[in-house]
Design a protein around this motif. Structure first.
Motif, PDB file in Angstrom:
ATOM      1  N   ASP A   8       0.839  -1.195   0.000  1.00 40.33           N
ATOM      2  CA  ASP A   8       0.000   0.000   0.000  1.00 40.33           C
ATOM      3  C   ASP A   8       0.874   1.244   0.000  1.00 40.33           C
ATOM      4  OD1 ASP A   8      -2.324  -1.504   0.039  1.00 40.33           O
ATOM      5  OD2 ASP A   8      -2.561  -1.382   2.216  1.00 40.33           O
ATOM      6  N   PHE A   9       0.356   2.331  -0.569  1.00 38.19           N
ATOM      7  CA  PHE A   9       1.058   3.615  -0.591  1.00 38.19           C
ATOM      8  C   PHE A   9       0.028   4.727  -0.567  1.00 38.19           C
ATOM      9  CE2 PHE A   9      -0.099   2.964  -4.928  1.00 38.19           C
ATOM     10  CZ  PHE A   9      -0.278   4.228  -5.477  1.00 38.19           C
ATOM     11  N   VAL A  10       0.449   5.915  -0.173  1.00 38.39           N
ATOM     12  CA  VAL A  10      -0.406   7.099  -0.215  1.00 38.39           C
ATOM     13  C   VAL A  10       0.003   7.906  -1.437  1.00 38.39           C
ATOM     14  CG1 VAL A  10      -1.110   9.219   0.954  1.00 38.39           C
ATOM     15  CG2 VAL A  10      -0.731   7.121   2.278  1.00 38.39           C
ATOM     16  N   ALA A  11      -0.950   8.164  -2.315  1.00 39.32           N
ATOM     17  CA  ALA A  11      -0.677   8.849  -3.582  1.00 39.32           C
ATOM     18  C   ALA A  11      -0.397  10.325  -3.357  1.00 39.32           C
ATOM     19  CB  ALA A  11      -1.855   8.688  -4.535  1.00 39.32           C
ATOM     20  N   GLY A  12       0.651  10.817  -4.020  1.00 43.70           N
ATOM     21  CA  GLY A  12       0.997  12.236  -3.971  1.00 43.70           C
ATOM     22  C   GLY A  12       0.406  13.009  -5.131  1.00 43.70           C
ATOM     23  N   GLY A  40      -3.458   3.557  -2.239  1.00 42.25           N
ATOM     24  CA  GLY A  40      -3.525   2.663  -3.385  1.00 42.25           C
ATOM     25  C   GLY A  40      -2.672   1.441  -3.158  1.00 42.25           C
ATOM     26  N   SER A  41      -2.778   0.491  -4.080  1.00 42.44           N
ATOM     27  CA  SER A  41      -1.952  -0.716  -4.048  1.00 42.44           C
ATOM     28  C   SER A  41      -0.942  -0.658  -5.171  1.00 42.44           C
ATOM     29  CB  SER A  41      -2.813  -1.968  -4.197  1.00 42.44           C
ATOM     30  OG  SER A  41      -3.596  -2.170  -3.054  1.00 42.44           O
ATOM     31  N   LEU A  42       0.266  -1.100  -4.869  1.00 46.99           N
ATOM     32  CA  LEU A  42       1.365  -1.094  -5.822  1.00 46.99           C
ATOM     33  C   LEU A  42       1.822  -2.536  -6.030  1.00 46.99           C
ATOM     34  CD1 LEU A  42       3.155   1.094  -7.269  1.00 46.99           C
ATOM     35  CD2 LEU A  42       4.762   0.788  -5.386  1.00 46.99           C
TER      36      LEU A  42
END
Length: 105
Positions: A8-12, A40-42
């Motif tokens: 998971d990541f936080v979109a910039g 989101g998922s990466l």
């Protein structure tokens, strides 16, 4: 054999699914559209993905490939870029906009 992995990541920024993304030192492909500030998922591999490439490169099957974060595409140039995997068939021609990459995972 490893398993397929996502993180998971936080979109910039607003990101479309299929976009290559470098999160810290980890490269992956955005799984589905995500809005700025959303989680989101990466997909980080291992597996084969299709990514945009630098116009002139025509890597041989098995050649090491790198992510050029400034240009937002795959390159064969190691200096200043992040190793992401290697080229797989079908090999891209100079005029192709994309190529297949097996992510290191």
């Amino acid at each position: 054999l490893g398993s397929v992995a996502t993180i998971d990541f936080v979109a910039g920024a607003n990101l479309a699914g299929g976009t290559g993304l470098l999160v810290g030192a980890t490269f992956g492909v955005v799984v589905s559209d995500v809005l700025n500030g959303g989680t989101g998922s990466l997909f980080v591999g291992p597996g084969v993905v299709t990514l945009p490439k630098a116009a002139a490169i025509t890597p041989a099957n098995g050649a090491l490939l790198y992510w050029d974060n400034a240009a937002g595409n795959v390159t064969a140039t190691a200096a200043g870029n992040t190793l992401i995997g290697h080229a797989v068939l079908p090999v891209a021609a100079a005029g192709d906009a994309t190529l297949s990459v097996r992510l290191r995972g």
